[in-house]
Design a protein around this motif. Structure first.
Motif, mmCIF file in Angstrom:
data_model
loop_
_atom_site.group_PDB
_atom_site.id
_atom_site.type_symbol
_atom_site.label_atom_id
_atom_site.label_comp_id
_atom_site.label_asym_id
_atom_site.label_seq_id
_atom_site.Cartn_x
_atom_site.Cartn_y
_atom_site.Cartn_z
ATOM 1 N N ILE A 104 -0.555 -0.907 -0.134
ATOM 2 C CA ILE A 104 -1.009 0.402 0.330
ATOM 3 C C ILE A 104 -2.048 0.975 -0.626
ATOM 4 C CG2 ILE A 104 -0.255 2.825 0.560
ATOM 5 C CD1 ILE A 104 2.335 1.671 1.839
ATOM 6 N N THR A 105 -1.813 0.842 -1.897
ATOM 7 C CA THR A 105 -2.748 1.357 -2.899
ATOM 8 C C THR A 105 -4.111 0.676 -2.781
ATOM 9 O OG1 THR A 105 -0.915 1.822 -4.408
ATOM 10 C CG2 THR A 105 -3.109 1.755 -5.363
ATOM 11 N N GLU A 106 -4.096 -0.636 -2.551
ATOM 12 C CA GLU A 106 -5.344 -1.379 -2.417
ATOM 13 C C GLU A 106 -6.091 -0.981 -1.143
ATOM 14 O OE1 GLU A 106 -8.560 -3.880 -2.858
ATOM 15 O OE2 GLU A 106 -7.124 -3.089 -4.330
ATOM 16 N N LEU A 107 -5.370 -0.839 -0.034
ATOM 17 C CA LEU A 107 -6.010 -0.410 1.213
ATOM 18 C C LEU A 107 -6.578 1.004 1.080
ATOM 19 C CD1 LEU A 107 -3.452 -1.790 3.829
ATOM 20 C CD2 LEU A 107 -5.869 -2.435 3.661
ATOM 21 N N ASP A 108 -5.855 1.860 0.372
ATOM 22 C CA ASP A 108 -6.335 3.225 0.144
ATOM 23 C C ASP A 108 -7.606 3.218 -0.707
ATOM 24 O OD1 ASP A 108 -6.218 6.112 0.083
ATOM 25 O OD2 ASP A 108 -5.460 5.926 -1.971
#
Length: 430
Positions: A33-37
């Motif tokens: 999620i952090t990477e997609l964000d």
């Protein structure tokens, strides 16, 4: 739904909360999620830069045309074509990345409150209150599914499971005579008590669309437990929480209207797939049942006071019904997907000699509000997510079971609690 900025800024806290809820591989989920964000924000920044350049070029073309510099203006127009193509490509990348991010976010349950105990199953729940003496029943006392046959008129049971099975299927009983009047009496009593406590009565639809199911967290988590009409893509509600909370979807509530307190009576529908065994006999577990639900919307700093108020309200109902009950604080593994803190109420069923859950009272903090886009404006004009809460006050089937079993008399009758007599119009079931 958890907020991406919270996950980004509180990675370790998020992982710890997901671990307490026994979510599988929380570190991988949080990192994805952090990477997609991060990718989404980078694309958004580049898109903003390209749009800014496009706007600047448009102004430049206007100035060149005004100055009569047509060749230079045509060259600038060629640049805008390239910029527009780039902006379209970036916009598509942003949509794809945002959809991928949402797909991962909806998989995450709400994070548990700090007071939630560790544990995986119901055996790990913590009893916070155990009150009321368990009744001593006369010799020959029965569980409710046998008792209702004796209470029937001309051998017709007052709650007819076989007739309901013929009409609809298992888990759809038919209430007759005094049993039907007892149902109506309890609904009126619960609604009146909620009204005295400041709740506004509403009568919502009992079918909802997929957007409503998503907003309160039933979808995509619990679609297998809900009755679905594929033709119109509508769902029968599992609880009034769904339509009542969705009254405020995409709403900015004026601060002066807080707290919002609503109550609703509805029939509720649950497939209860995979439920079997002695613990589901009689009224213990049904596909259709009646319930009165209380729902609150409150400021974050006030929501746990509101939760305590709701717990006390349910306590008051059970005490007026003269039923022995206990309250459990659910552990991380036994909590609902959307809840931050849940208290379960259980009543003592003397005929079965077991505890029956009759209410859950929960604070969802901002989890539902984030999906609902349910907000208010603070004193400094900032828009902030609200907290949502709800509780059963009460669900009827197991309350009826406990009332019948606990109030069996030596002469074979069942005594009605005094508080219900004005609503029922009778004080015993013969």
């Amino acid at each position: 739904m958890l907020q991406t900025n919270f996950i980004r800024d509180n990675r370790d806290l998020t992982i710890a909360g997901l671990t307490k809820k026994h979510f599988k591989d929380p570190e991988t989920a949080v990192d994805k999620i952090t990477e997609l964000d991060r990718k989404r924000r980078e694309i958004q920044q580049e898109l903003d830069d390209v749009l800014s350049q496009s706007n600047a070029k448009a102004k430049e073309i206007g100035a060149l045309m005004k100055a009569g510099q047509k060749l230079e203006a045509e060259a600038a127009k060629a640049d805008t074509v390239v910029l527009k193509e780039r902006s379209r490509a970036l916009d598509e990348q942003h949509k794809v990345t945002e959809e991928a991010l949402l797909e991962e976010l909806v998989k995450l349950p709400n994070l548990p409150h700090a007071s939630v105990p560790e544990g995986r199953t119901a055996e790990d729940n913590v009893t916070v209150l155990d009150t009321g003496e368990k009744p001593v029943l006369p010799e020959g006392a029965l569980p409710h599914w046998e008792l209702i046959r004796k209470l029937g008129k001309n051998q017709a049971p007052i709650i007819d499971f076989e007739l309901g099975n013929k009409i609809s299927g298992a888990g759809f009983p038919v209430y007759k005579g005094k049993a039907a009047r007892l149902q109506r009496a309890m609904i009126s009593f619960f609604l009146d008590e909620a009204g005295k406590a400041g709740y506004t009565e509403v009568q919502p639809p009992i079918v909802v669309n997929a957007d409503s199911g998503f907003a309160t967290g039933q979808l995509p988590d619990k679609e297998g437990q809900m009755y679905h009409d594929a033709a119109d893509d509508l769902y029968l509600i599992p609880t009034a929480e769904v339509p009542v909370t969705n009254l405020y979807r995409d709403v900015i509530v004026p601060e002066t209207d807080l707290p919002v307190k609503n109550v609703a009576y509805t029939p509720c529908f649950r497939r209860e797939a995979g439920s079997w065994g002695a613990h589901v006999r009689g009224l213990n577990r049904l596909h259709q049942f009646d319930k009165v639900e209380i729902v609150q919307i409150n400021k974050p700093e006030e929501s746990y006071n509101a939760l305590d108020e709701m717990v006390n309200h349910v306590k008051g109902l059970l005490e007026k019904l003269e039923l022995p009950y206990r309250i459990l604080r659910l552990c991380g593994g036994d909590m609902g997907f959307t809840s931050a803190l849940t208290y379960d109420f259980e009543v003592w069923s003397a005929g079965q000699e077991r505890w029956l859950e009759c209410s859950s009272v929960s604070n969802f903090e901002t989890y539902q509000a984030n999906r609902l886009k349910l907000r208010y404006k603070t004193a400094d004009k900032k828009t902030q997510l609200l907290h949502t809460l709800n509780g059963s006050a009460l669900a009827l089937p197991r309350i009826v079971a406990a009332l019948l079993e606990n109030n069996q008399q030596a002469d074979g009758t069942v005594k009605i609690p005094a508080v219900l007599v004005p609503y029922c119009g009778f004080d015993t079931i013969e």
